[in-house]
Design a protein around this motif. Structure first.
Motif, PDB file in Angstrom:
ATOM      1  N   GLY A   6       9.069  30.257 -21.476  1.00 50.98           N
ATOM      2  CA  GLY A   6       9.186  30.226 -20.482  1.00 50.98           C
ATOM      3  C   GLY A   6       8.600  31.052 -19.660  1.00 50.98           C
ATOM      4  N   ARG A   7       9.016  30.883 -18.825  1.00 56.56           N
ATOM      5  CA  ARG A   7       8.676  32.532 -17.911  1.00 56.56           C
ATOM      6  C   ARG A   7       9.121  32.406 -16.085  1.00 56.56           C
ATOM      7  NH1 ARG A   7       4.164  28.389 -17.942  1.00 56.56           N
ATOM      8  NH2 ARG A   7       3.046  27.169 -15.651  1.00 56.56           N
ATOM      9  N   ARG A   8       8.453  32.908 -15.483  1.00 53.06           N
ATOM     10  CA  ARG A   8       9.103  33.110 -14.086  1.00 53.06           C
ATOM     11  C   ARG A   8       8.125  34.324 -13.365  1.00 53.06           C
ATOM     12  NH1 ARG A   8      16.053  32.467 -12.903  1.00 53.06           N
ATOM     13  NH2 ARG A   8      15.694  31.852 -10.848  1.00 53.06           N
ATOM     14  N   TYR A   9       8.274  33.780 -12.549  1.00 53.70           N
ATOM     15  CA  TYR A   9       8.210  34.757 -10.915  1.00 53.70           C
ATOM     16  C   TYR A   9       8.575  34.583  -9.953  1.00 53.70           C
ATOM     17  CZ  TYR A   9       3.750  34.401 -14.498  1.00 53.70           C
ATOM     18  OH  TYR A   9       3.087  34.730 -15.670  1.00 53.70           O
ATOM     19  N   ASP A  35      10.744  31.433  -5.917  1.00 51.98           N
ATOM     20  CA  ASP A  35      11.923  31.779  -7.427  1.00 51.98           C
ATOM     21  C   ASP A  35      10.568  30.209  -7.778  1.00 51.98           C
ATOM     22  OD1 ASP A  35      12.618  30.742  -9.748  1.00 51.98           O
ATOM     23  OD2 ASP A  35      14.529  31.896  -8.601  1.00 51.98           O
ATOM     24  N   GLU A  36       9.683  30.599  -8.708  1.00 53.63           N
ATOM     25  CA  GLU A  36       8.622  30.049  -9.886  1.00 53.63           C
ATOM     26  C   GLU A  36       8.893  29.891 -11.364  1.00 53.63           C
ATOM     27  OE1 GLU A  36       5.185  30.548  -9.059  1.00 53.63           O
ATOM     28  OE2 GLU A  36       5.484  29.624  -6.632  1.00 53.63           O
ATOM     29  N   ALA A  37       9.541  28.691 -11.971  1.00 53.61           N
ATOM     30  CA  ALA A  37      10.595  28.828 -13.418  1.00 53.61           C
ATOM     31  C   ALA A  37       9.342  27.422 -14.433  1.00 53.61           C
ATOM     32  CB  ALA A  37      11.261  28.843 -13.651  1.00 53.61           C
ATOM     33  N   ALA A  38       9.362  28.235 -15.510  1.00 53.63           N
ATOM     34  CA  ALA A  38       8.777  26.978 -16.485  1.00 53.63           C
ATOM     35  C   ALA A  38       9.377  27.215 -17.360  1.00 53.63           C
ATOM     36  CB  ALA A  38       7.561  27.218 -16.092  1.00 53.63           C
ATOM     37  N   PHE A  88       9.257  22.370 -14.915  1.00 55.74           N
ATOM     38  CA  PHE A  88       8.224  23.375 -13.324  1.00 55.74           C
ATOM     39  C   PHE A  88       9.897  23.264 -12.199  1.00 55.74           C
ATOM     40  CE2 PHE A  88       5.700  21.570 -16.182  1.00 55.74           C
ATOM     41  CZ  PHE A  88       4.569  22.975 -16.740  1.00 55.74           C
ATOM     42  N   SER A  89      10.516  24.613 -12.351  1.00 59.02           N
ATOM     43  CA  SER A  89      11.019  24.203 -10.888  1.00 59.02           C
ATOM     44  C   SER A  89      10.812  25.701  -9.838  1.00 59.02           C
ATOM     45  CB  SER A  89      12.375  25.324 -11.374  1.00 59.02           C
ATOM     46  OG  SER A  89      13.884  24.605 -10.193  1.00 59.02           O
ATOM     47  N   ASN A  90      10.162  25.106  -8.531  1.00 57.12           N
ATOM     48  CA  ASN A  90      10.071  25.666  -7.443  1.00 57.12           C
ATOM     49  C   ASN A  90      10.824  26.122  -6.426  1.00 57.12           C
ATOM     50  OD1 ASN A  90       7.467  26.552  -9.136  1.00 57.12           O
ATOM     51  ND2 ASN A  90       6.663  24.907  -8.426  1.00 57.12           N
ATOM     52  N   GLN A  91      11.682  26.786  -5.880  1.00 57.93           N
ATOM     53  CA  GLN A  91      11.949  26.615  -5.037  1.00 57.93           C
ATOM     54  C   GLN A  91      11.443  28.258  -4.189  1.00 57.93           C
ATOM     55  OE1 GLN A  91      16.590  26.992  -6.330  1.00 57.93           O
ATOM     56  NE2 GLN A  91      15.265  27.957  -7.654  1.00 57.93           N
ATOM     57  N   PHE A 109      -1.178  38.002   9.604  1.00 49.48           N
ATOM     58  CA  PHE A 109      -0.692  39.097   9.193  1.00 49.48           C
ATOM     59  C   PHE A 109       0.284  39.260   8.117  1.00 49.48           C
ATOM     60  CE2 PHE A 109       1.030  42.982   7.446  1.00 49.48           C
ATOM     61  CZ  PHE A 109      -0.157  43.589   6.453  1.00 49.48           C
ATOM     62  N   ARG A 110      -0.227  38.874   6.992  1.00 51.93           N
ATOM     63  CA  ARG A 110       0.981  38.949   5.736  1.00 51.93           C
ATOM     64  C   ARG A 110       1.106  39.717   4.528  1.00 51.93           C
ATOM     65  NH1 ARG A 110       3.041  33.154   4.001  1.00 51.93           N
ATOM     66  NH2 ARG A 110       3.894  33.150   1.745  1.00 51.93           N
ATOM     67  N   ALA A 111       1.945  39.838   4.489  1.00 50.31           N
ATOM     68  CA  ALA A 111       2.930  40.868   3.645  1.00 50.31           C
ATOM     69  C   ALA A 111       3.136  39.807   2.034  1.00 50.31           C
ATOM     70  CB  ALA A 111       4.022  42.169   3.692  1.00 50.31           C
ATOM     71  N   ASP A 112       2.389  40.063   1.005  1.00 46.53           N
ATOM     72  CA  ASP A 112       2.947  38.964  -0.472  1.00 46.53           C
ATOM     73  C   ASP A 112       3.490  40.687  -1.492  1.00 46.53           C
ATOM     74  OD1 ASP A 112       3.138  36.919   0.350  1.00 46.53           O
ATOM     75  OD2 ASP A 112       1.244  36.422  -0.121  1.00 46.53           O
ATOM     76  N   GLY A 113       4.133  40.453  -1.738  1.00 45.45           N
ATOM     77  CA  GLY A 113       5.573  40.494  -3.004  1.00 45.45           C
ATOM     78  C   GLY A 113       5.246  39.598  -4.261  1.00 45.45           C
ATOM     79  N   SER A 114       4.518  40.447  -5.517  1.00 44.14           N
ATOM     80  CA  SER A 114       4.634  39.499  -6.815  1.00 44.14           C
ATOM     81  C   SER A 114       5.102  40.132  -7.710  1.00 44.14           C
ATOM     82  CB  SER A 114       3.766  38.180  -7.111  1.00 44.14           C
ATOM     83  OG  SER A 114       3.537  38.020  -8.170  1.00 44.14           O
TER      84      SER A 114
END
Length: 1003
Positions: free
Chosen positions: A564-567, A524-527, A494-497, A590-595
């Protein structure tokens, strides 16, 4: 002559200057509190010079090479700073005054800090001293019973993390309930890599107003952790802290012994069970005490349990110079399980934290943690088997010559359906998990406008590697029971940056105090997950052969997988905090999140607002004689939850055969399924009050909240495809009251004490369910759980038992009993709709595993060099499904607990709660009812610690202490412990008591 006079004058001037410069001296002194208590660890520094010291255990300090006119500053946490000018005196006594209620203490919040007195949200804080009292692998275990609104459900197995719930349960998704952990600004889903001794403070952000700055990651609450740092101009301080002790199972379930078991078997009327008992007598002989039972009486729980060793050792060094601070340390933790097999956890940590002032405006820092852990997981099936294994069978059976390599007994040889012996699971399985984590953070910060505007950029990388190995050793157990060898390996990375950029502006003008922050965050989250299983391992008895290369190559067919997956995520956020005259507080984020997880709408927007009124600062509150501080506050905010599964779909083609014109015809059906979901939205309203009274000795904090999860993702049943699909289709509400009360008093120089208590209520309810049936079922058909509008999530759903039929006259008078051929000793159920029939329509909600009330408290006493603390914890209103007892519906000839054996119905008037031995085997009595669902209320002495600090000039500051964790728990539930994470107790690992002796040395 004039030249000579000039040179002489210059010489005299220089000489006198040098003589004056050499007029330095050494001074010493003591730092004490207002009530003359020495303050060890206070920092004493000469302003503008690299001259400093830290007070020893008695508060003493020494400063060398100081000059008359120099000014030194004394600082100590919780006290106001004080400046002293150096005079001709060489001895100084410095008295520090406590901060008023420590209200100016700085609390870490999202992407910044705030003064405690300026908070408008519901934030709870704990310092390292409270955390370190609990001997545990996971930091969150230390919070149990200490923070209102936070439920910690303990985990008994070594290395397992406790279940953490902040303000109830707001989602239906198992993987979407994780709390967000923020460690030194970096985001994590799990903090099993942290050593408690490395932590400076923990702040729990409970409401949406305070946690909305984290957007979609904050749905289940936020825990902000600050690790220890060095201090500027501090000499190196070395600290060792370690403890060792034992873990022991408490409240061990008492099982039916051989005599009780045989009595129930004979009472059941089962000829087969009677024959099984006779088979045991023939094989093992008759008891000399009672010749009607076998000469075997095995207590399986006693056989599988052991005492486990626990130990922890930490060494840390911290300090700093004028422009550098550092804190480095290492830790070793080891814990054996109480299940008598290879069941243990071992972890080695190293950490380094360095901050550098590159210039007056520019600074940088690096924080690195390396964690290497190995966990041998238990075979939890052993707990279940130990419950139902018959006591008339030994662990080792010398007559079982077909068993190999160990002659374990096999209940099938006696005629029973299962082998039952838990030792095959414990001996012939080994499950190992290696966990390696590298967590690194680097930041650069520049003051664009000194003390007003700064910019900070931070990069973090969390890299984890999990290597899992599951080995099944071959064995024979007689009666044609044989298992082949196999090995399953899983390698997951698992790699989370994260890259955060933050601009912060602070300003004070007149009566106004303003903070404005704006920032962005990229993640950047990858597994990658790989799994393979092989069988028939060559040389399996040697651990060197426990690799897939030694497996039969043909066994890999359909047993290898990789995924594998990556978000990606991009966020923009901001915060405004405004304070007018220290009376009126305004806070907004206030927060705007994009995924990339969600295709329907990848962006979410999460605002929050909070307000506070410090009433105690008003003129009409002056000299009131009661309130030292009084604040009202309110907050509202929205959060998101993107821990739910990403949008996905499938196009399924199925071949079916149907009769058309008396001829079988084959065809296909096509079904398209797509879960076009977006994140769940949490909207919360919070009202709170903070008080400090009677010279800050008494503090009270209270909050009331209403927390709604909108667009909750539920498994909605689709009739046309006859299956459930996850959809945004519900609303879930959690609401409750939280109360914290603390009293602290320094009675004399030698004696002080503190008393604290907290109390929480929780009402969990599904407000809306968009399903044609009006409910969502979970659990199995035999042990049904149901979520319906107006009820709690995952409620136990069954019949209400109201008694036991006592005699034939009662049977004859009840049409329901006559219709169902019931007999005395069978259970009586309530006819909820009064139609004279007991059927599915009479099932009702039997309760929830979530408690209605939780409470905790603590008492602390300090007398001279002795200190003692005690804490307690409890909960009421929750239910537990005793499934290990209930699974008699599947295998009716197994053992049962002694409580049921003793209190069974065995004649008129003997019990109005439990059925008869024969009744236990009837389908009528095996329906899910409140006979199987029990109360989970408990009260526990959570922690007792007694310490003594050795006062000797010949020794460094040394403290020895004894700790008892969970020494006493009081409850009525028929199990080891009423702490069951999901309320279903089938093979739950018992939670042990822990007794340790520790040593702390500071140099």
């Amino acid at each position: 002559m004039n030249v000579k006079l000039f040179l002489a004058s210059v010489f005299l001037l220089v000489f006198s200057g040098l003589s004056y410069a050499q007029q330095t001296k050494t001074i010493s002194g003591t730092v004490i509190s207002a009530n003359e208590v020495p303050l060890p660890g206070a920092e004493v520094k000469v302003n503008g010079k690299d001259i400093f010291d830290v007070t020893d255990f008695d508060g003493n300090f020494t400063l060398e090479n100081v000059e008359v006119g120099d000014v030194f500053t004394v600082t100590f946490l919780g006290f106001s700073d004080k400046e002293i000018e150096v005079t001709t005196s060489s001895d100084y006594s410095v008295v520090l005054e406590e901060d008023a209620g420590q209200l100016d203490e700085v609390v870490v919040v999202g992407y910044g800090t705030q003064k405690k007195r300026d908070l408008t949200g519901a934030i709870a804080s704990l310092d390292s001293e409270e955390l370190e009292k609990t001997p545990a692998a996971n930091v969150m275990q230390s919070l149990q019973g200490k923070v209102s609104g936070v439920q910690i459900v303990s985990a008994g197995s070594p290395g397992d993390s406790p279940t953490v719930r902040i303000r109830g349960l707001g989602t239906f998704q198992d993987d979407a309930t994780n709390v967000l952990y923020v460690v030194d600004g970096t985001l994590y889903d799990n903090i099993d890599f942290l050593n408690t001794k490395d932590i400076k403070s923990v702040n729990v952000l409970k409401d949406a107003s305070s946690s909305a700055i984290y957007g979609v990651r904050a749905a289940n609450g936020v825990v902000i952790i600050e690790t220890k740092s060095g201090r500027k101009n501090q000499k190196p301080q070395i600290e060792y802290d370690g403890y060792t002790g034992i873990q022991r199972a408490q409240n061990v379930v008492k099982m039916a012994n051989s005599e009780q078991f045989v009595t129930m078997a004979l009472e059941s009327g089962s000829a087969a069970d009677e024959q099984f008992v006779n088979n045991a007598i023939q094989r093992y002989g008759r008891s000399r005490i009672n010749p009607n039972i076998p000469d075997v009486n095995t207590d399986w729980y006693e056989e599988v349990l052991r005492d486990g060793i626990i130990q922890n050792h930490s060494i840390g060094v911290s300090g700093g110079a004028e422009k550098v601070t550092y804190s480095i340390g290492t830790n070793y933790f080891a814990q054996e399980g109480i299940l008598d097999m290879k069941n243990e956890y071992e972890r080695f940590n190293m950490r380094s934290k360095v901050d550098v002032d590159i210039s007056d405006r520019f600074k940088s820092g690096v924080n690195v943690i390396f964690s290497n852990a190995t966990k041998y997981a238990p075979e939890n099936a052993a707990w279940f088997k130990s419950y139902f294994a018959v006591p008339i069978m030994p662990v080792i059976d010398p007559l079982n010559t077909e068993a190999s390599p160990i002659q374990y007994s096999n209940a099938q040889i006696l005629g029973y359906r299962g082998t039952q012996n838990p030792f095959t699971d414990m001996t012939y399985n080994e499950d190992r998990l290696k966990i390696r984590k590298m967590l690194a953070t680097i930041y650069f910060q520049y003051e664009i406008i000194p003390e007003k505007l700064d910019f900070k950029t931070t990069y973090s990388h969390n890299l984890s590697a999990l290597e899992e190995r599951y080995v099944d050793l071959p064995y024979l157990l007689g009666n044609n029971v044989e298992r082949r060898s196999s090995i399953r390996r899983e390698n997951n990375t698992f790699s989370n940056q994260y890259w955060d950029n933050i601009l912060t502006y602070n300003d004070q003008f007149g009566d106004h105090d303003l903070t404005v922050m704006a920032g962005s965050s990229y993640r950047d989250e990858a597994a990658n997950e790989f799994e393979a299983t092989g069988q028939d391992i060559a040389g399996i008895r040697l651990e060197s052969s426990w690799y897939l290369d030694f497996a039969d190559p043909e066994s890999f067919n359909n047993n290898v997988s990789e995924i594998g997956r990556r978000y990606y995520g991009l966020s923009y956020f901001g915060r405004i905090a405004y304070n007018f005259k220290d009376k009126y507080l305004l806070y907004g984020t206030f927060r705007a999140d994009g995924s990339s997880k969600f295709t329907k709408d990848p962006w979410g927007y999460f605002p929050s607002i909070g307000a506070g009124w410090v009433i105690s600062e008003e003129n009409f509150m002056e000299n009131n004689g009661v309130f030292d501080f009084l604040k009202l506050r309110a907050g509202w905010g929205k959060l998101g939850n993107d821990n739910v599964a990403a949008s996905d779909g499938s196009n399924t083609i199925e071949v079916i055969t149907a009769a058309l014109g008396d001829e079988p015809r084959s065809g296909i059906t096509s079904t398209s399924i797509f879960s076009d979901n977006t994140w769940e939205i949490i909207e919360e309203l919070n009202f709170g009050i903070n008080m400090e009274m009677f010279d800050n000795r008494l503090s009270l904090d209270a909050d009331y909240y209403i927390r709604d999860t909108e667009d909750a993702i539920l498994p909605v049943f689709i009739p046309i495809i006859n299956r459930s699909v996850d959809q945004n289709s519900g609303v879930i509400r959690n609401q409750g009251l939280e109360l914290n009360l603390n009293w602290n008093q320094q009675v004399s120089d030698d004696f002080s004490y503190s008393i604290g208590a907290n109390f929480t209520t929780l009402e969990n309810e599904a407000l809306e369910i968009e399903d044609e049936r009006g409910y969502i079922d979970s659990g199995s058909a035999e042990f049904r759980q149901r979520t319906q509008e107006g009820g709690p999530l995952f409620a136990f759903y069954g019949y209400e038992r109201i008694g036991v039929y006592q005699n034939q006259a009662q049977i004859d008078a009840d049409p329901v009993a006559v219709e169902n051929n019931l007999v005395p000793g069978d259970l009586i159920y309530r006819d909820q709709n009064g139609d004279g029939v007991i059927d599915d329509s009479d099932r009702v909600i039997l309760g929830s595993f979530l408690p209605d009330f939780t409470f905790g408290g603590n008492i602390g006493i300090n007398y001279k060099a002795f200190d003692m603390t005690m804490s307690f914890y409890g909960q009421t209103g929750n239910k537990i499904l005793n499934r290990k007892r209930g699974e008699i519906i599947f295998t009716q000839d197994t053992n049962i607990d002694a409580d049921l054996a003793i209190n069974r119905w065995h004649g008129e008037g003997t019990s109005n709660t439990y059925p008869s031995s024969a009744g236990l085997r009837k389908a009528w009595n095996q329906r899910l009812s409140n006979f199987w669902v029990e109360d989970g209320d408990f009260f526990r002495i959570q922690n007792i610690q007694v310490g003594y600090t050795i006062q000797s000039e010949a020794l460094p500051q040394t403290r020895v202490y004894f700790t008892a964790e969970r020494p006493f728990t009081f409850f009525d539930y028929n199990g080891f412990d009423p702490e069951v994470p999901n309320g279903v107790d089938r093979q739950t690992y018992p939670i042990p008591s822990v007794y340790t002796v520790g040593l702390n040395i500071k140099i």
